[in-house]
Design a protein around this motif. Structure first.
Motif, mmCIF file in Angstrom:
data_model
loop_
_atom_site.group_PDB
_atom_site.id
_atom_site.type_symbol
_atom_site.label_atom_id
_atom_site.label_comp_id
_atom_site.label_asym_id
_atom_site.label_seq_id
_atom_site.Cartn_x
_atom_site.Cartn_y
_atom_site.Cartn_z
ATOM 1 N N LEU A 451 -3.815 1.165 -12.905
ATOM 2 C CA LEU A 451 -3.635 2.179 -11.860
ATOM 3 C C LEU A 451 -3.210 1.506 -10.563
ATOM 4 O O LEU A 451 -3.612 0.366 -10.288
ATOM 5 C CB LEU A 451 -4.942 2.942 -11.638
ATOM 6 N N PRO A 452 -2.444 2.194 -9.760
ATOM 7 C CA PRO A 452 -2.036 1.599 -8.483
ATOM 8 C C PRO A 452 -3.233 1.468 -7.533
ATOM 9 O O PRO A 452 -4.262 2.130 -7.716
ATOM 10 C CB PRO A 452 -1.014 2.571 -7.924
ATOM 11 N N GLU A 453 -3.052 0.631 -6.554
ATOM 12 C CA GLU A 453 -4.084 0.400 -5.554
ATOM 13 C C GLU A 453 -4.526 1.736 -4.945
ATOM 14 O O GLU A 453 -3.701 2.593 -4.627
ATOM 15 C CB GLU A 453 -3.493 -0.490 -4.460
ATOM 16 N N GLY A 454 -5.826 1.915 -4.830
ATOM 17 C CA GLY A 454 -6.347 3.151 -4.241
ATOM 18 C C GLY A 454 -6.842 4.132 -5.284
ATOM 19 O O GLY A 454 -7.659 4.997 -4.992
ATOM 20 N N PHE A 455 -6.352 4.011 -6.511
ATOM 21 C CA PHE A 455 -6.785 4.914 -7.593
ATOM 22 C C PHE A 455 -7.855 4.204 -8.419
ATOM 23 O O PHE A 455 -7.659 3.068 -8.848
ATOM 24 C CB PHE A 455 -5.611 5.266 -8.513
ATOM 25 N N THR A 456 -8.961 4.889 -8.615
ATOM 26 C CA THR A 456 -10.018 4.318 -9.460
ATOM 27 C C THR A 456 -10.419 5.359 -10.488
ATOM 28 O O THR A 456 -10.117 6.543 -10.329
ATOM 29 C CB THR A 456 -11.258 3.939 -8.617
ATOM 30 N N LEU A 457 -11.125 4.910 -11.520
ATOM 31 C CA LEU A 457 -11.590 5.875 -12.515
ATOM 32 C C LEU A 457 -12.899 6.492 -12.047
ATOM 33 O O LEU A 457 -13.743 5.825 -11.442
ATOM 34 C CB LEU A 457 -11.791 5.201 -13.874
ATOM 35 N N ASP A 458 -13.027 7.752 -12.347
ATOM 36 C CA ASP A 458 -14.253 8.467 -12.012
ATOM 37 C C ASP A 458 -15.398 7.931 -12.875
ATOM 38 O O ASP A 458 -15.163 7.334 -13.920
ATOM 39 C CB ASP A 458 -14.023 9.959 -12.309
ATOM 40 N N ASP A 459 -16.636 8.190 -12.425
ATOM 41 C CA ASP A 459 -17.774 7.673 -13.201
ATOM 42 C C ASP A 459 -17.923 8.374 -14.549
ATOM 43 O O ASP A 459 -18.275 7.755 -15.542
ATOM 44 C CB ASP A 459 -19.071 7.840 -12.396
ATOM 45 N N MET A 484 -3.802 -3.526 -7.846
ATOM 46 C CA MET A 484 -3.906 -2.649 -9.020
ATOM 47 C C MET A 484 -5.345 -2.617 -9.519
ATOM 48 O O MET A 484 -6.116 -3.541 -9.267
ATOM 49 C CB MET A 484 -2.951 -3.099 -10.135
ATOM 50 N N ASN A 485 -5.695 -1.544 -10.165
ATOM 51 C CA ASN A 485 -7.015 -1.433 -10.780
ATOM 52 C C ASN A 485 -6.823 -1.317 -12.280
ATOM 53 O O ASN A 485 -6.063 -0.459 -12.744
ATOM 54 C CB ASN A 485 -7.749 -0.207 -10.236
ATOM 55 N N ILE A 486 -7.515 -2.182 -13.023
ATOM 56 C CA ILE A 486 -7.277 -2.255 -14.474
ATOM 57 C C ILE A 486 -8.526 -1.781 -15.218
ATOM 58 O O ILE A 486 -9.646 -2.196 -14.889
ATOM 59 C CB ILE A 486 -6.945 -3.705 -14.885
ATOM 60 N N PHE A 526 2.039 4.406 -12.861
ATOM 61 C CA PHE A 526 0.824 4.358 -13.677
ATOM 62 C C PHE A 526 1.229 3.797 -15.034
ATOM 63 O O PHE A 526 2.205 4.258 -15.633
ATOM 64 C CB PHE A 526 0.224 5.762 -13.832
ATOM 65 N N LYS A 527 0.486 2.805 -15.483
ATOM 66 C CA LYS A 527 0.902 2.126 -16.717
ATOM 67 C C LYS A 527 -0.194 2.161 -17.767
ATOM 68 O O LYS A 527 -1.379 2.227 -17.442
ATOM 69 C CB LYS A 527 1.239 0.660 -16.427
ATOM 70 N N GLU B 84 9.318 0.944 -4.134
ATOM 71 C CA GLU B 84 8.297 1.233 -5.140
ATOM 72 C C GLU B 84 7.496 -0.048 -5.336
ATOM 73 O O GLU B 84 7.990 -1.022 -5.911
ATOM 74 C CB GLU B 84 8.965 1.680 -6.441
ATOM 75 N N GLN B 85 6.282 -0.025 -4.824
ATOM 76 C CA GLN B 85 5.547 -1.283 -4.711
ATOM 77 C C GLN B 85 5.160 -1.907 -6.049
ATOM 78 O O GLN B 85 4.839 -3.083 -6.101
ATOM 79 C CB GLN B 85 4.313 -1.069 -3.846
ATOM 80 N N SER B 86 5.209 -1.119 -7.098
ATOM 81 C CA SER B 86 4.925 -1.711 -8.413
ATOM 82 C C SER B 86 6.045 -2.656 -8.826
ATOM 83 O O SER B 86 5.846 -3.550 -9.634
ATOM 84 C CB SER B 86 4.828 -0.627 -9.469
ATOM 85 N N ASN B 87 7.231 -2.409 -8.285
ATOM 86 C CA ASN B 87 8.397 -3.149 -8.763
ATOM 87 C C ASN B 87 8.925 -4.171 -7.781
ATOM 88 O O ASN B 87 9.567 -5.136 -8.172
ATOM 89 C CB ASN B 87 9.539 -2.184 -9.075
ATOM 90 N N MET B 88 8.703 -3.924 -6.518
ATOM 91 C CA MET B 88 9.254 -4.866 -5.535
ATOM 92 C C MET B 88 8.452 -4.819 -4.246
ATOM 93 O O MET B 88 7.693 -3.885 -4.001
ATOM 94 C CB MET B 88 10.728 -4.570 -5.272
ATOM 95 N N GLU B 89 8.636 -5.837 -3.455
ATOM 96 C CA GLU B 89 7.986 -5.831 -2.147
ATOM 97 C C GLU B 89 9.001 -6.242 -1.097
ATOM 98 O O GLU B 89 10.007 -6.883 -1.396
ATOM 99 C CB GLU B 89 6.766 -6.761 -2.154
ATOM 100 N N LEU B 90 8.683 -5.835 0.116
ATOM 101 C CA LEU B 90 9.599 -6.086 1.208
ATOM 102 C C LEU B 90 9.073 -7.256 2.019
ATOM 103 O O LEU B 90 7.883 -7.325 2.323
ATOM 104 C CB LEU B 90 9.643 -4.814 2.071
#
Lengths: 664, 324
Positions: A451-459, A484-486, A526-527, B84-90
């Motif tokens: 998940l991107p930074e700032g997104f976390t999984l709920d409890d 990222m949050n894994i 989101f991956k 898109e920060q997942s792919n690149m940064e400035l």
């Protein structure tokens, strides 16, 4: 009998003509029989040559005698024929549209071309006949109901019938697969055959069989389609919109990805048509494997299954284990040593089991809620205003056996309300066995979501999940814990071709700035990374014979000659008379060999095309020996049939006692 | 006969066009060259910076050209670069302020600024051969438009005057813009009776149009527009309009409070009007409330229109990131 007057139309002939063209066109449309090497097709011949010619002959009474008048009339109809050649131009965009719809609505890739052909080419080509000047007066009462608008309605019903027939097939990935399968079953048709070979096919038989099969398939197909329609529509809408409806999320392979990564097995082939228990039984196939990052470990197994037991191959050549770092392209032989398999029928399965990782990602747009509302109220498109062209992003997954569909069940762009203490979203992951026709997912080992930074999984989660660090994912992924949050999801046991996981995410107020970034609209990825073991399976039925045992089973290609009788007569110590009859005119070759020396095969050919054959054999025969023999019959279309293997025993020389071999 | 008629019609049309009956040139706004065109700030990526295609884990140049092609100086402008920060940064400041001088009689190009940054592509996800990523630049700035035209004022409401009139009152059509993304497209003139018997009131309906690709907004929201912060719908598509007839300031309507319920914004000049554009178009009505004496007869006078607004525009580029 009074002859026709100039301008008079023969009643009902245009309908007969219509039927003739319907028949020819369906044949043209559903087969590659007509395809010539130069690209001049049977269809082209129909529309440019046959149609005007027949129209001219049947519909037109020449006002003036002579070739010039005839040519004028011919040209009148040829214009329609030439005009209809423009129709493929129309067909292209319609094909594209239908293909797009097909992929989404019916999940039928590749249907577009066939449907477009049916929907556009066929009816438009017939419009001249339906509305042409000669369609007006019909004297033949029987066909009167079929004229004009009724005829068109009828045409479209036929179109629907064929469309549904195609739609209801599970093998629609390849547009022509149904037809090819059918032809292979009925006539031994092989798509790899040359044009010349294909042109020798018995077209009338084919047409008749096609009509029968079409009726049967269509009948069951329509009923089946009707029963499946609601779910098909639902799935179609989901796939068209790329959104998650119900439980399934979808995705697509990156179409521009050049390498076909994954493991692929060709069809299994045999080295011989008939195997004998005293010889090696060899089956072969081709393995191709390609990976980008993760090394692949492939284990090959060959097992012959009989009713009662299974027998592994004695040898797998060159090896049964492959470690593929990047690319492997290898021919595989499964060898069963003599004595391994007893006489009888077997299903030999070649399996390739390998570990694989499929990665999928989906992008999602986020925007501050008030700003989104402002855009909407002002009738501004938030995507256009921010230079975004991909408004409904669909998950992209890497090539391989598993489809990994992802989605956030919100309309894009997703708004984030700064006034709320936290925001919750649902993230869906659907796993689907894309190669279910050729294998199965043996085990899903691990599902990692990033998940991107700032997104976390709920409890609270419906599945067991745990936060993990970068070391849980392959080094090649380029992990950065800081942004990222894994998480790892414990996969459910017993994967059965499709499963959807839904996990609950949240964004806390403190992370709003991180999530929204510095731009009016921000894109986040989101991956999901799914590791699994896949088992590819290819099979082949074989039959083993005892060399000393007579066989009566003929190996026959479809549409090929059939033996009605074959015997060995007038046996002496050095000669024998082989007699056989077939159901059609054939030539034949008698193959025979001594049971002690099967490698030395003698042949005697009878080149006369006939149904009854008698051939005298003398070469290579010795007294008091057992010989195995069979006949290969070939018809005028080069279709061959092998008879079963029989034996005869030459007589001992006069005054000589029969040997033990002769006694059998 | 038919041929003859068609030929006659062609000749007639030729005459009409030749005489300039369709030209209407005497009624168009005579704007100086500087005040022409519909461009304000032009934002462009320089060629191959960023490139169309770039390998993973590599640096690439990102060069932006900002050029003020309009007639107004930009004193308060912001741009923000989105990746898109997942792919690149400035590598460099993603949000920057800028100011640029506009075109003048001596500088027909306007001031230009080249922003030099560097981007860095991240490693592609596992088993991914390629990926397309979008890079965008949003610029927000305060801008204004000045349009002027000579208008004919005819105080003879009912056409009773017996003298030869100096000009004929006509609506003014304008096209092509006035050196800014938002411009005046048309002015309708109407003379209505004044409160006093010997006066008339000229009334101008000024038609406005956003001819650019971006959006107008209140100038005070320029910095907010170039961020992810909250912005209200009232703040979009709005502009301030001031107009004068020679030296007399016109009273324009509607007023700020009629179109925008935002206590933080002040009306300022009480005669100024505010307009919310719908589908990028709108109109305001400006009148000379004091009126004009009928004794002035018919005369030509310069009408000047001044528009003030903020403007936000975005460009984007799709970049392919390939596996090494």
């Amino acid at each position: 009998m009074q002859g026709r007057q100039p301008g008079e139309t023969r009643p009902g002939l245009n309908f007969i003509l219509f039927l003739a063209f319907l028949f020819l066109h369906l044949l043209d449309m559903t087969t590659f029989v007509r395809q010539g090497g130069s690209g001049f097709t049977y269809g082209t011949a129909i529309w440019v040559v046959l149609m005007p010619l027949l129209a001219n002959m049947l519909l037109e009474s020449h006002k003036e005698p002579g070739m010039v008048a005839w040519w004028k009339d011919y040209w009148k109809y040829a214009k329609w024929g030439l005009g209809s050649l423009l129709i493929p131009v129309l067909e292209a965009p319609v094909s594209f549209l239908l293909e797009t719809l097909g992929v989404g609505f019916f999940s039928l890739e590749g249907i577009g071309a066939v449907t477009a052909t049916i929907a556009v080419y066929f009816p438009l080509g017939l419009v001249p006949f339906v509305f042409g000047e000669h369609a007006q007066p019909f004297g033949w009462v029987l066909f009167r109901p079929f004229t004009n608008i009724r005829l068109l309605v009828g045409l479209y019903m036929i179109i629907m019938f064929f469309s549904l027939l195609f739609y209801t097939s599970d093998k629609i990935d390849n547009t022509m697969l149904i037809v090819n399968d059918f032809m292979r079953d009925k006539f031994g048709y092989d798509v790899s055959e040359t044009t010349a070979e294909r042109s020798q096919l018995p077209l009338f038989d084919f047409a008749w069989e096609t009509a029968k099969a079409t009726y049967e398939k269509g009948k069951t197909g329509v009923l089946s389609w009707v029963s499946r329609a609601p779910s098909a529509v639902s799935t179609g809408v989901q796939k068209l919109t790329g959104k998650a409806l119900g439980d399934a999320y979808t995705g697509k392979v990156d179409e521009k990805a050049k390498k076909k990564i994954g493991v692929y097995l060709d069809d299994v082939k045999t080295t011989e048509k008939n195997f004998f228990t005293d010889k090696q039984t060899i089956l072969y196939t081709h393995l191709r494997a390609e990976t980008l990052d993760d090394p692949l470990n492939i284990r090959i197994a060959c097992i012959a299954h009989a009713k009662a037991a299974s027998y592994p191959a004695s040898t797998i050549y060159p090896k049964s284990d492959f470690d593929v770092a990047q690319f492997e392209d290898e021919s595989l032989d499964c060898i069963f040593n003599p004595g391994t398999l007893a006489a009888g029928a077997y299903q030999v399965n070649v399996s390739a089991e390998f570990n694989f990782t499929t990665l999928a990602y989906v992008k999602s747009y986020f925007i501050e809620k008030e700003r989104l509302r402002a855009y909407r109220q002002e009738q501004m498109d938030p995507f256009a205003e921010n230079g975004i062209t991909e408004k409904k992003p669909m998950a992209i997954y890497s090539n391989g056996p598993l489809l990994v569909g992802l989605g956030l069940n919100r309309e894009q762009p997703i708004s984030l309300d700064r006034s709320l203490p936290e925001q919750r979203y649902t993230f869906g992951i659907t796993l689907q066995n894309k190669w279910k026709d050729s294998g199965r997912v043996k085990e899903v080992q691990k599902i990692i979501i990033i998940l991107p930074e700032g997104f976390t999984l709920d409890d609270s989660q419906p599945f067991n999940t745990q936060e993990v660090q970068c070391d849980a994912i392959p080094e090649e992924e380029g992990c950065e814990e800081s942004n990222m949050n894994i998480y790892e999801i414990t996969p459910e046991e017993g994967f059965d071709n499709e499963y959807t996981y839904r996990v609950y995410m949240k964004v806390n107020q403190q992370a709003y700035d991180q999530v929204l970034g510095t731009t009016p609209l921000v894109t986040h990825y989101f991956k999901a990374m799914v590791s699994y073991t896949f088992q590819l399976l290819e099979g082949k039925r074989i039959e083993l014979f005892d060399p000393a045992q007579e066989t009566t089973t003929a190996t026959q290609e479809r549409g090929s000659p059939v033996f009605t009788r074959y015997d060995a007569n007038e046996i002496t110590s050095t000669s024998v008379s082989i007699v056989w009859t077939t159901n059609m005119n054939t030539t034949g070759t008698v193959e025979y060999w001594n049971s002690r020396n099967p490698a030395l095969v003698y042949q005697k050919e009878d080149t006369m095309l006939a149904m009854n054959h008698t051939t005298q054999i003398t070469e290579g025969l010795s007294p008091d020996r057992i010989y195995l023999w069979r006949i290969i019959a070939k018809n005028e279309y080069e279709r061959t049939t092998e008879s079963g293997t029989k034996t005869f025993t030459t007589l001992p020389l006069p005054g000589q006692a029969p040997s033990t071999e002769g006694l059998g | 006969m038919k041929k003859k008629n068609i030929f006659s019609l062609c000749i007639f049309l030729l005459f009409l066009t030749g005489c300039g009956a369709f030209s209407g040139s005497s009624n168009t706004i005579q704007a100086p060259e500087v005040h022409k065109g519909s461009e304000g700030l032009s934002i462009q990526f320089m060629q191959n910076a960023p490139p169309q295609s770039v390998y993973e884990e590599t640096n690439f140049p990102l060069l932006l050209t900002l050029q003020n092609k309009g007639a107004t100086d930009i004193t308060e402008g912001w741009f923000t670069i989105g990746v898109e920060q997942s792919n690149m940064e400035l590598r460099g400041e993603a949000v920057q302020s800028f100011s640029l001088l506009g075109r003048t009689a001596s500088d027909n190009y306007g001031e230009q600024k080249i922003v030099e940054l560097r981007g860095h592509t991240k490693k592609l996800p596992i088993n991914t051969q390629r990926l397309e990523s979008v890079l965008s630049v949003t610029a927000c700035y305060a801008y204004s438009t000045d349009a002027s035209a000579d208008v004919c004022i005819d105080t003879d409401l009912y056409g009773l005057a017996k003298y030869e009139k100096a000009c004929q009152m006509r609506n003014i059509a304008m096209s092509g813009g006035q050196g800014a993304p938002v411009g005046v497209s048309k002015v309708d003139i109407e003379i209505v009776p004044g409160e006093e018997q010997n006066t008339v009131i000229p009334q101008f309906t000024i038609y406005l149009e956003n001819m650019g690709t971006g959006q107008t907004l209140v100038p005070e929201a320029v910095a907010t527009a170039c961020s992810s912060r909250s912005i209200k719908s009232e703040q979009y598509n709005i502009m301030k309009v001031e107009a004068s007839l020679f030296e007399y300031e016109l009273d324009c309507n509607p007023k700020l409070k009629e179109v925008l319920n935002d206590p933080t914004l002040q009306q300022g000049n009480e005669k100024a009007g505010y307009k919310k554009l719908m589908q990028k178009k709108g109109s305001v009505t400006c009148t000379l409330q004091e009126g004009i004496s009928k004794a002035r007869g018919t005369y030509t006078s310069p009408l000047m229109v001044h528009l003030e607004y903020g403007y936000a525009d975005t460009i984007s580029k799709r970049i392919e990131i390939k596996k090494k």
